[in-house]
Design an enzyme around this catalytic site. Structure first.
Site, PDB file in Angstrom:
ATOM      1  N   GLY A   1       0.711  -1.159   0.049  1.00  0.00           N
ATOM      2  CA  GLY A   1      -0.044   0.017  -0.085  1.00  0.00           C
ATOM      3  C   GLY A   1       0.996   1.176   0.042  1.00  0.00           C
TER       4      GLY A   1
ATOM      5  N   SER B   1       0.652  -4.804   4.711  1.00  0.00           N
ATOM      6  CA  SER B   1       1.108  -5.131   6.042  1.00  0.00           C
ATOM      7  C   SER B   1       1.085  -4.220   7.191  1.00  0.00           C
ATOM      8  CB  SER B   1       2.689  -5.376   6.094  1.00  0.00           C
ATOM      9  OG  SER B   1       3.142  -5.751   7.362  1.00  0.00           O
TER      10      SER B   1
ATOM     11  N   VAL C   1       9.714   8.345   0.957  1.00  0.00           N
ATOM     12  CA  VAL C   1      10.291   9.221   0.375  1.00  0.00           C
ATOM     13  C   VAL C   1       9.843   9.381  -1.252  1.00  0.00           C
ATOM     14  CG1 VAL C   1      12.629   9.488   1.534  1.00  0.00           C
ATOM     15  CG2 VAL C   1      12.361   7.654  -0.133  1.00  0.00           C
TER      16      VAL C   1
ATOM     17  N   LYS D   1       6.434  22.002 -10.396  1.00  0.00           N
ATOM     18  CA  LYS D   1       7.732  22.002 -10.798  1.00  0.00           C
ATOM     19  C   LYS D   1       7.930  22.163 -12.303  1.00  0.00           C
ATOM     20  CE  LYS D   1      11.035  17.826 -10.845  1.00  0.00           C
ATOM     21  NZ  LYS D   1      11.257  16.694 -10.420  1.00  0.00           N
TER      22      LYS D   1
ATOM     23  N   PRO E   1      14.926  21.790 -18.256  1.00  0.00           N
ATOM     24  CA  PRO E   1      13.421  22.275 -18.182  1.00  0.00           C
ATOM     25  C   PRO E   1      12.523  21.148 -18.459  1.00  0.00           C
ATOM     26  CG  PRO E   1      14.748  23.031 -20.282  1.00  0.00           C
ATOM     27  CD  PRO E   1      15.637  21.962 -19.403  1.00  0.00           C
TER      28      PRO E   1
ATOM     29  N   VAL F   1       1.785 -10.729   4.774  1.00  0.00           N
ATOM     30  CA  VAL F   1       1.815 -11.830   3.786  1.00  0.00           C
ATOM     31  C   VAL F   1       3.183 -12.406   4.194  1.00  0.00           C
ATOM     32  CG1 VAL F   1       2.150 -12.707   1.502  1.00  0.00           C
ATOM     33  CG2 VAL F   1       0.321 -10.623   2.009  1.00  0.00           C
TER      34      VAL F   1
ATOM     35  N   LEU G   1       9.112  -0.302  -6.493  1.00  0.00           N
ATOM     36  CA  LEU G   1      10.492  -0.458  -5.991  1.00  0.00           C
ATOM     37  C   LEU G   1      10.727  -1.947  -6.300  1.00  0.00           C
ATOM     38  CD1 LEU G   1      10.789   1.567  -3.063  1.00  0.00           C
ATOM     39  CD2 LEU G   1      11.734   2.323  -5.173  1.00  0.00           C
TER      40      LEU G   1
ATOM     41  N   THR H   1      12.131   9.577 -11.461  1.00  0.00           N
ATOM     42  CA  THR H   1      11.516   8.835 -12.523  1.00  0.00           C
ATOM     43  C   THR H   1      10.569   7.680 -12.244  1.00  0.00           C
ATOM     44  OG1 THR H   1      13.361   7.718 -13.082  1.00  0.00           O
ATOM     45  CG2 THR H   1      12.681   9.303 -14.803  1.00  0.00           C
TER      46      THR H   1
END
Ligand SMILES: Cc1cc2nc3c(=O)[nH]c(=O)nc-3n(C[C@H](O)[C@H](O)[C@H](O)COP(=O)(O)OP(=O)(O)OC[C@H]3O[C@@H](n4cnc5c(N)ncnc54)[C@H](O)[C@@H]3O)c2cc1C
Length: 538
Positions: free
Chosen positions: A37, A64, A72, A103, A123, A210, A358, A369
């Protein structure tokens, strides 16, 4: 032909999300279980929910209670705008809840030591660039070929001017030039916001830790066992468990390709600092001794951090250097230390498991990115599902596409390190000397050095996959990758075709149409008709 991105004005908060085309969703896909989550889990849930819930598919996020999110990741690319648009969510709704700011791009400070090039701005594209990009590329190519013409990118783009003056990339109503801006946001608040929206749209939420996945005879995931004694069944499983990769790596043993030879940074430290009345509209990335520090403005604070390599520096030394950089040597502001695993899995879609976030891989956050990978992986997968194509060939096509995006982005990030001219530490010297470059990146660098111009091959996507022409020109010119100033000669013939004063005049007049960033954040305008536009990436 130019590469373009079209931004459609499809933000209608009252419209029910619908599948974009006639669906051929296989009847075998009735239950999708997403484990995790964090941003990846909720962005994937919302993307899939958009087209699948009304077709009767049950989508569940399992999180969990014991493992937190990474907390972050507070900067984005402009593509995030498309994510919210596709969900019909207005900026005026989500931005204040997530303490978000606009941004315009990223300033890179102290990456180069070349006189005049100690800092440059990468830019985000704007429609105005169509009027200045030709001159920038022309001058840059001329300077690479030895002509003494002006070629620092900052003077050619409206986005760098707005960032320098803390203006918001939102033009006045009567000024029809939109900027393809990104955002900064509080990652924990963004997670909460996405969670709330997903549940409102019918996504189920289960709190459970899990422990492992149970596999069937084909080696696919049959169900998940939890510490609480649950047995969670599903037809498709999405691994959003962060660096743990509980399903894709631990259960399915999908091989991992490390990028450690190309990118040395493997750790980070995060620390907040207060923000004043003025809110910048850019991320600043400052090169330090063993990596770089980020500074991200939110409405309530700055997010700061140091991304560095433990091969060259201890966590304690890195924390001291970051505190010194932020003026916090004497402060008891807590610092969060994080490890980073840099690389990607070989198969992001393996059997009946999709890895997003990740768990699928990570390229260090220099160009922010990661959320783009999440967004694209989930959206492209949703497309494959709609087409009903779950074949082995579909797996291969999908994985090749995601891997290509990873490699292209990695190459662009590597270029920042390869072209650095610092000599103050082993870290920077090793980066400049690093020969572990991909074939396409080697070709691109040698083409630049030969003065032949890199626009056509980048445009044809044969080189530099992942970033458009203006980004490649910005980094190479911004880092000052030109002949030595002493070797430059007076421009000849058409080399001096353009007057910088004309560009200054154009941008001076354009700038008047943009307002103070903090002021705009206090009253975020709704999307307007003219936001349906094409931004040319050149
Ligand atoms: C230093 C740093 C800076 C970054 N900066 C940026 C940036 O500027 N821009 C950007 O786009 N990205 C950035 N990122 C990346 C970004 O933070 C992540 O891509 C994003 O937050 C998504 O993380 P995630 O959801 O994949 O994982 P996480 O946030 O780690 O979430 C993992 C989830 O899995 C759950 N989980 C784990 N194990 C179990 C289990 N056994 N059972 C059930 N649930 C489990 C956890 O409870 C959690 O909810 C940065 C990353 C780092 C490390």
């Amino acid at each position: 032909m130019s590469v373009t991105a079209t931004l459609y004005n499809n933000c209608d908060a009252n419209a029910a999300p619908r599948p974009s085309r006639r669906s051929a969703l296989p009847s075998t896909v009735r239950r999708i279980v997403i484990v995790g989550g964090g941003s990846a889990g909720w962005m994937t849930a919302l993307t899939l929910a958009r087209s699948l819930i009304e077709q009767g598919v049950e989508i569940t996020v399992v999180e969990s209670p014991a493992v937190g999110i990474i907390g972050v990741g507070e900067g984005s690319t402009p593509w995030l705008r498309g994510f919210f648009d596709s969900l019909g969510i207005e900026e005026s709704e989500w931005m204040p809840e997530c303490h978000a700011t606009y941004k315009c791009g990223i300033t890179f400070d102290r990456w180069s030591t070349k006189p005049g090039f100690e800092s440059y701005f990468h830019p985000f594209a704007s429609m105005l660039d169509n009027l200045t990009m030709t001159q920038f590329v022309h001058n840059t190519d001329a300077r690479v070929n030895g002509a003494d013409v002006y070629a620092h990118p900052d003077r050619f783009f409206i986005a760098s001017r707005l960032a320098a003056k803390h203006l918001a990339p939102k033009p006045a109503e009567n000024f029809p030039f939109d900027i393809w801006h990104g955002y900064h946001f509080d990652s924990v608040l963004l997670g909460r916001y996405l969670h709330k929206k997903a549940v409102e749209r019918g996504v189920r939420y289960v709190t459970a830790h899990v422990t492992h996945a149970k596999l069937d005879e084909q080696g696919a995931i049959a169900s998940l066992a939890s510490k609480e004694g649950l047995d969670i069944g599903g037809d498709l499983f999405v691994d959003c468990t962060g660096f743990a990769g509980l399903l894709i790596t631990q259960a399915l043993k999908t091989p991992f390709v490390s990028f450690a030879e190309n990118l040395f940074n493997d750790a980070a430290i995060a620390m907040p600092t207060p923000i004043g009345r003025t809110v910048p509209s850019e991320t600043v990335s400052t090169a330090l001794k063993h990596g770089w520090a980020w500074k991200i403005p939110l409405t309530q604070r700055f997010g700061n951090g140091y991304v560095y390599s433990t091969q060259f520096c201890t966590p304690d030394a890195a924390e001291t250097e970051l505190r010194e950089h932020l003026g916090l040597l004497e402060s008891d502001t807590p610092a969060r230390h994080l490890k980073m695993k840099i690389g990607r899995v070989t198969k992001h879609w393996n059997k009946n498991c999709l890895a997003v976030g990740l768990s699928q891989g990570f390229i260090e956050p220099l160009e922010a990115t990661a959320l783009l990978f999440i967004q694209q992986t989930a959206a492209v997968f949703a497309d494959f599902l709609q087409r009903g194509d779950l074949s082995e060939a579909a797996h291969e096509k999908f994985n090749a596409q995601v891997n290509e995006h990873f490699e292209g982005t990695r190459d662009y990030i590597v270029t920042h390190y390869k072209t650095n001219s610092r000599t103050d530490t082993d870290y920077w010297r090793a980066n400049a000397a690093n020969l572990n470059l991909s074939g396409p990146l080697k070709d691109l660098l040698s083409l630049w050095m030969s003065g032949k111009g890199i626009a056509p091959p980048v445009r044809q996507q044969s080189l530099g996959k992942g970033y458009p022409v203006f980004s490649w020109y910005s980094i190479m010119a911004g880092m000052g990758i030109f002949p030595d100033p002493a070797a430059l000669r007076a421009p000849q013939g058409k080399e001096a075709a353009y007057r910088l004063g004309d560009i200054d005049d154009l941008l001076d007049r354009s700038e008047l149409n943009y307002r103070d960033h903090r002021e705009v954040l206090g009253n975020i305008p709704p999307r307007r008709k003219s936001d349906s536009l094409q931004v040319y990436f050149w």
